[in-house]
Write a protein that holds these residues in place. Structure first.
Motif, mmCIF file in Angstrom:
data_model
loop_
_atom_site.group_PDB
_atom_site.id
_atom_site.type_symbol
_atom_site.label_atom_id
_atom_site.label_comp_id
_atom_site.label_asym_id
_atom_site.label_seq_id
_atom_site.Cartn_x
_atom_site.Cartn_y
_atom_site.Cartn_z
ATOM 1 N N GLN A 161 3.705 1.109 5.555
ATOM 2 C CA GLN A 161 4.882 1.961 5.346
ATOM 3 C C GLN A 161 5.736 1.428 4.203
ATOM 4 O O GLN A 161 6.284 2.187 3.407
ATOM 5 C CB GLN A 161 5.698 2.086 6.642
ATOM 6 N N LYS A 193 4.120 2.580 1.024
ATOM 7 C CA LYS A 193 4.444 3.984 0.730
ATOM 8 C C LYS A 193 5.849 4.107 0.160
ATOM 9 O O LYS A 193 6.071 4.825 -0.815
ATOM 10 C CB LYS A 193 4.330 4.843 1.996
ATOM 11 N N LYS A 250 6.650 3.349 -3.562
ATOM 12 C CA LYS A 250 6.377 4.369 -4.583
ATOM 13 C C LYS A 250 7.623 5.174 -4.911
ATOM 14 O O LYS A 250 7.724 5.749 -5.991
ATOM 15 C CB LYS A 250 5.258 5.292 -4.107
ATOM 16 N N ASP A 276 5.311 5.218 11.156
ATOM 17 C CA ASP A 276 4.957 6.234 10.162
ATOM 18 C C ASP A 276 6.110 7.198 9.888
ATOM 19 O O ASP A 276 6.032 8.004 8.972
ATOM 20 C CB ASP A 276 3.697 6.992 10.584
#
Length: 189
Positions: free
Chosen positions: A23, A26, A29, A169
């Motif tokens: 996570q 992610k 980014k 998530d």
């Protein structure tokens, strides 16, 4: 305009780190991430991995060294270095400290500093006593201004009936909602 700055603090629920780091990747980014790890996380070699290996992975994801001390975390407040802060995983120990204003670790200092600036604090619970001794601390923090929780559920209702773990998530969605002043719902899944 550059990326928003997101603090990402990890505490000692080591069994969840393998779910949390993807996570973080992610989020890297979208956000510039400042990693912060609790003191025990700096030194604990356990069945889930060696501290130095985890730190190396975190620093590679974030492209910067982890904050390990209160002194390193202290400037977050006066310099307003973060747009938001995530604590994932957040142990029962850290929940208790945050709910009671105890600032004896770099993670707690970063949380205090972030809230000082009225920036969102996103908490991803991972504790075996969330529906027991830590329940009052969760309730206290749920009523605090600028504190948001990642949706969570029981991870083993039969074996650990008071345990809750965040749905890691959903960290990104929770951060986005918190930046708009909203708690992601439903909270308990």
């Amino acid at each position: 305009m550059g990326k928003l700055k997101l603090g990402f603090a990890l505490t000692g629920s080591f069994c969840t780190w393998g779910h949390v780091l993807p996570q973080m990747e992610k989020l890297a980014k979208t956000y510039e991430i400042m990693p912060i790890i609790s003191p025990i996380s700096c030194v604990s070699d356990n069945r889930f991995g060696k501290a130095d290996e985890w730190i190396e992975k975190i620093e590679k994801i974030c492209g910067r060294p982890v904050i390990r001390t209160i002194e390193q975390a202290e400037p977050i407040g006066p310099k307003n270095l973060l747009d938001a802060l995530v604590v994932a995983p957040c142990t029962g120990n850290t929940l208790g400290k945050l709910a009671n204003g105890i600032t004896d670790t770099c993670v707690c200092m970063a949380c205090k500093a972030s809230l000082r600036n009225a920036n969102p604090l996103v908490i991803a619970v991972s504790t075996n006593d969330a529906l027991g001794a830590s329940a009052r601390n969760i309730a206290t923090l749920m009523n605090a201004k600028n504190v948001y929780f990642v949706p969570m559920s029981q991870d083993d209702p039969q074996g650990k009936p008071t345990s809750l773990v965040a749905h890691f998530d959903k960290i990104g969605e929770t951060v986005e909602a918190s930046l708009s002043g909203k708690q992601l719902q439903p909270l308990y899944l």
